[in-house]
Enzyme design. Structure first.
Site, PDB file in Angstrom:
ATOM      1  N   ARG A   1     -77.113  75.778   9.649  1.00 37.07           N
ATOM      2  CA  ARG A   1     -76.001  74.878   9.929  1.00 37.07           C
ATOM      3  C   ARG A   1     -74.979  74.793   8.801  1.00 37.07           C
ATOM      4  O   ARG A   1     -73.799  75.050   9.010  1.00 37.07           O
ATOM      5  CB  ARG A   1     -76.533  73.475  10.246  1.00 37.07           C
ATOM      6  CG  ARG A   1     -75.453  72.553  10.792  1.00 37.07           C
ATOM      7  CD  ARG A   1     -75.891  71.102  10.882  1.00 37.07           C
ATOM      8  NE  ARG A   1     -77.134  70.941  11.623  1.00 37.07           N
ATOM      9  CZ  ARG A   1     -77.742  69.776  11.770  1.00 37.07           C
ATOM     10  NH1 ARG A   1     -77.226  68.699  11.202  1.00 37.07           N
ATOM     11  NH2 ARG A   1     -78.868  69.673  12.443  1.00 37.07           N
TER      12      ARG A   1
ATOM     13  N   TYR B   1     -56.662  70.592  27.100  1.00 34.69           N
ATOM     14  CA  TYR B   1     -55.214  70.789  27.030  1.00 34.69           C
ATOM     15  C   TYR B   1     -54.816  71.982  26.174  1.00 34.69           C
ATOM     16  O   TYR B   1     -53.740  72.527  26.343  1.00 34.69           O
ATOM     17  CB  TYR B   1     -54.536  69.533  26.451  1.00 34.69           C
ATOM     18  CG  TYR B   1     -54.746  68.298  27.290  1.00 34.69           C
ATOM     19  CD1 TYR B   1     -54.291  68.244  28.604  1.00 34.69           C
ATOM     20  CD2 TYR B   1     -55.402  67.187  26.764  1.00 34.69           C
ATOM     21  CE1 TYR B   1     -54.491  67.102  29.373  1.00 34.69           C
ATOM     22  CE2 TYR B   1     -55.607  66.039  27.526  1.00 34.69           C
ATOM     23  CZ  TYR B   1     -55.151  66.005  28.835  1.00 34.69           C
ATOM     24  OH  TYR B   1     -55.349  64.890  29.594  1.00 34.69           O
TER      25      TYR B   1
ATOM     26  N   HIS C   1     -74.891  78.105  21.168  1.00 33.82           N
ATOM     27  CA  HIS C   1     -74.901  76.954  20.252  1.00 33.82           C
ATOM     28  C   HIS C   1     -75.259  75.676  21.017  1.00 33.82           C
ATOM     29  O   HIS C   1     -74.373  74.958  21.473  1.00 33.82           O
ATOM     30  CB  HIS C   1     -73.515  76.831  19.599  1.00 33.82           C
ATOM     31  CG  HIS C   1     -73.502  75.998  18.348  1.00 33.82           C
ATOM     32  ND1 HIS C   1     -74.051  76.436  17.160  1.00 33.82           N
ATOM     33  CD2 HIS C   1     -73.013  74.760  18.091  1.00 33.82           C
ATOM     34  CE1 HIS C   1     -73.896  75.518  16.230  1.00 33.82           C
ATOM     35  NE2 HIS C   1     -73.267  74.481  16.775  1.00 33.82           N
TER      36      HIS C   1
END
Length: 860
Positions: A32, A122, A78
């Protein structure tokens, strides 16, 4: 309650907690928070790039909705929250976050003010062109793949990147028990350093630093001091101080500080809001208004100042209390073979080169295998269709076979083919059996055999493999390399500045209104005595160039003000400008008080040299004739706000300051043409806080105009110059030695034609002289043109003055030995006005010509 068939195993809770926490911490460290040293990517960034690679959203394809990309990465590689992927992808697209962004975003991807990006439904994204280089050769078995979280797909363990991504983009992450914070660097510099390492594996970090000078942040700014950079490169840990890029402007009748670049990772809106709070709390006085004038063309923050504010003082307070100055703590920790390690600059380069070498080997092995497979098939083609008879035989076998399997076996038996070759023959289209196609097959076979030979040579030749790495890197540099954005202010640290800045001869000029600049000495031409002069610097209203001194970049300048304060600057710290440039207001360089004015200066060598500062003394003279001598050691510890050099009484002011060696002779001249000469030893050395003693006695209407220090009585002569352009050279011995405090003797026969005495200077035939009048015209002449004459004479005309013009200043300068003869004899009739100087603190200007005395610099 225990159920039937169940078995309880007692476990020590301490052991279980320890084991579980270690497993968790290793997961965070490896999967990570920390980047891989080879490709500089954390797993989430690698998965975003691979997910986009799988979707085919390359730089030359159309944008794809961010939600689609995030969904693909989540579902395949993921298994975490969608924000973890989207936030990572957004940062990869922000040009103020990454030095070389990897994602090309369309839509609202946030701002430097900390505005959040639009929702993923968007925005759209695709890969940047530079990311193609990170993913290059991924399909050629160059890297290992591993199963994804549910073992349904494979994902790469590392990217075969051609970009030294860890160096150029840096990274930051907090793991368990450790953290990483790696600075970004310039791609061109990084590639130069890597190539230097490939050429010489024994290269030192200091030698690498000649190529990769310092981190290069995406938001620009200035690295203040070099010690932190050196520590980071040598050890992998260091604290780098970052400052905003700042300029000064005059807006209306106010001074303003203009910020055009902020330090890396500074939230602009928060910084402005915090500054406004500090102004309100009066922690930062002097600011009238703060405006953010940033637009699509760039960043611009305006700090408009109050009329009585000193820009340099306000700027230092902004550096102290706001994010205009921040620090970046470098901590180079990355995964090396799956283990976290602290890395210096050479380690990072070494691991990247090793990675690239492995990629080249694996790529070559893949291409060789593919080439050999193709050659094997082409050999089969040539066996079967190389002649008309064998082709007819093959066609007959195929036509008379009951099925494809029988045809394949028949071809294998008849032509001694492998199963792969026989299948390739069966798969041939009839069009390939023409004569032209047969020639193409032979040509392809020859080409592929050459390629096989070349690939085998690469695998057998290590120097060639490293040359390929270099060639590919230089190609990347050509495509994506750019100029540095972050400047380096070496003077902020302890670095030896002499290694960076050439020790060139320069001319320093200071105007009456307090504008200062340094100009290369070579910009000024030499003229004959009596020439009109050429353009030097411009004047407006009553401003003119008042002080000129020659120096070299490595020296120090001590500035003395009429109130008796002393300030320091290294010569290279004074902004460079052309001969006609306006220069920078002194108030923006040193913290001089608004109603004070520089009246004298001293040029010295290294102030850190204890032997030198203890040998030398500073001698000062005031307008009313007070003289003071203090050891240079008392002035050897620079302070930002200056120090008191001499106590000035009412209606008096400091005029000149000189450096002496204890064996000099002092000469003081007055406005009415009187001059006194006495040995330096007649003035005893006193402390910095003392007032001084009387140097010359004068009539009530007289005043001191200057002082010189004579070190060589035989060769030096005394030059005096009057307001109306008259001057003369006289032997030092023509002035008899007297005691300090006497009235002196006549040095120039003052008349209405000559005007009052304005300057005194000690010169030799080898010296040059710079004369500047109040209208800004300058003339440079050699002293060898001016003969030595008697003491009580009127002198000769030195410069043709037009109308009511008068001389403003003279200064001794080095003669340029390389100036051509015709240039020395050239006379330029240039009365042109020079470009305007904006006068700051107009109300402080002294309009009276009698106060425009020259106070010449010292020669050691």
């Amino acid at each position: 309650m225990q159920k039937e068939g169940e078995r309880l195993i007692p476990i020590n809770i301490v052991d279980e907690m320890k084991s579980s926490y270690i497993d968790y911490s290793m997961s965070v460290i490896v999967s990570r928070a920390l980047p891989d040293v080879r490709d500089g990517l954390k797993p989430v960034h690698r998965r975003v790039l691979y997910g986009m690679y799988g979707l085919g959203v390359f730089s030359n394809r159309k944008y794809l909705k961010s939600a689609r990309i995030v969904g693909d990465v989540l579902g395949k590689y993921h298994p975490h929250g969608d924000s973890s992927v989207y936030d990572a992808m957004v940062r990869m697209a922000q040009p103020w976050s990454l030095r070389y962004p990897q994602v090309d975003g369309q839509g609202n991807f946030g701002s430097m003010d900390g505005d959040p990006p639009a929702a993923m439904r968007y925005t759209e994204a695709r890969l940047k062109k530079i990311s193609d280089e990170i993913l290059s050769d991924l399909d050629k078995e160059t890297v290992d793949f591993q199963n994804n979280f549910d073992d349904s797909l494979q994902e790469p363990t590392v990217m075969p990147t051609k970009i030294p991504n860890l160096l150029v983009n840096g990274t930051s992450g907090i793991a368990v028990g450790m953290a990483t914070n790696m600075a970004p660097h310039n791609l061109s510099e990084s590639i130069n350093a890597i190539c230097a390492y490939i050429d010489n594996r024994e290269i030192t970090i200091d030698e690498l630093m000649q190529h990769i000078i310092a981190p290069d942040f995406p938001t620009g700014g200035i690295i203040y001091g070099y010690d932190g950079v050196r520590d980071a490169f040598h050890t992998g840990r260091g604290r780098i101080v970052l400052r905003a890029k700042v300029g000064f402007e005059e807006i209306g009748n106010r001074n303003a500080i203009i910020v055009s670049e902020v330090p890396y990772q500074v939230n602009k809106a928060e910084m402005i809001a915090r500054t406004a709070e500090l102004v309100k709390e009066e922690k930062i006085p002097g600011i009238f208004e703060i405006r953010d004038e940033s637009d699509r063309n760039g960043l611009r923050i305006v700090y408009e100042l109050k009329n009585d504010a000193i820009p340099n003082v306000v700027l230092n307070l902004l550096y102290k209390y706001t994010s205009l100055q921040t620090s970046f703590s470098v901590n180079n920790i990355a995964l090396v073979h799956g283990r976290p390690e602290q890395l210096n600059l050479k380690d990072i380069i070494h691991h990247f080169v090793e990675h690239r070498h492995e990629i080249i080997v694996r790529r070559t092995e893949f291409e060789l295998r593919k080439a050999k497979e193709r050659a094997h098939i082409l050999e089969g083609f040539m066996k079967v269709i190389g002649s008309q008879d064998s082709l007819d035989k093959a066609i007959s076998i195929i036509r008379h076979s009951a099925n494809p399997q029988a045809a394949k076996e028949g071809l294998i038996e008849a032509f001694d083919l492998s199963e792969i070759q026989a299948q390739a023959i069966l798969d041939l289209r009839l069009a390939r059996l023409t004569g032209m196609e047969l020639d193409k097959i032979r040509d392809e076979y020859e080409a592929i055999m050459k390629e096989i030979k070349d690939l085998e040579d690469i695998l057998a030749n290590e120097p060639r493999r490293f040359q390929i790495i270099k060639d590919e890197l230089l190609e990347i540099k050509e495509k994506y390399g750019d100029e540095r954005r972050t400047e380096i202010d070496y003077s902020g640290g302890e670095m030896s500045i002499e290694d960076i800045i050439p020790n060139e001869a320069v001319v320093l000029t200071i105007s009456h209104a307090g504008y200062i600049k340094r100009t290369l000495l070579s910009e000024y031409k030499i003229q004959s005595r009596g020439g009109v002069g050429n353009k030097a610097a411009t004047t407006r209203d009553s401003d003119f160039l008042e002080y000129i001194v020659s120096a070299t970049n490595h020296q120090y300048m001590l500035f003395f003000t009429e109130k008796g304060k002393c300030y320091w600057l290294r010569v290279f710290e004074i902004p460079e400008g052309s001969k006609t440039a306006k220069g920078r207001a002194v108030q923006n360089l040193i913290n001089i008080e608004p109603d004070d004015k520089i009246k004298a200066y001293i040029r010295t060598n290294d102030l850190k040299d204890s032997e030198y500062v203890n040998q030398m003394s500073v001698v000062m003279i005031t307008k009313n004739g007070t003289i003071k001598k203090t050891s240079l050691e008392a002035y050897s510890r620079p302070r930002v706000n200056g120090i008191n050099a001499i106590e000035i009484r009412e209606n008096d002011q400091l005029l000149s300051a000189y450096l002496t060696n204890g064996e000099s002779q002092i000469m003081i001249a007055t406005k009415n043409g009187k001059c006194i000469r006495f040995p330096e030893e007649k003035v005893r050395e006193v402390g910095r806080g003392s007032i001084g003693v009387r140097g010359i006695s004068m009539e009530d209407d007289d005043e001191v105009i200057g002082m010189i220090v004579v070190n060589d009585v035989e060769h030096e002569t005394v030059l005096v110059v009057s307001e109306k352009g008259y001057g003369k050279r006289t032997a030092v011995e023509d002035y008899r030695i007297t005691n300090r405090g006497g009235k002196g003797v006549i040095t120039l026969n003052i008349t209405e034609k000559t005007g009052n005495l304005i300057a005194i200077q000690n010169v030799t035939d080898e010296d040059g002289l710079m004369i500047i009048n109040k209208s800004g015209v300058a003339i440079r002449m050699g002293m060898d043109e001016m003969r030595v004459m008697g003491r009580n004479t009127q002198g000769v005309r030195m410069i043709n003055l037009k109308k009511n013009d008068e001389i403003a200043a003279i200064a001794k300068v080095e003669m340029d030995k390389e100036v051509a003869e015709d240039e020395i004899n050239e006379e330029t009739d240039s009365e042109a006005e020079l470009s305007n100087i904006n006068i700051s603190n107009q109300e402080n200007l002294d309009q009276e010509a009698s106060d425009n005395d020259d106070h010449s610099g010292s020669e050691e």
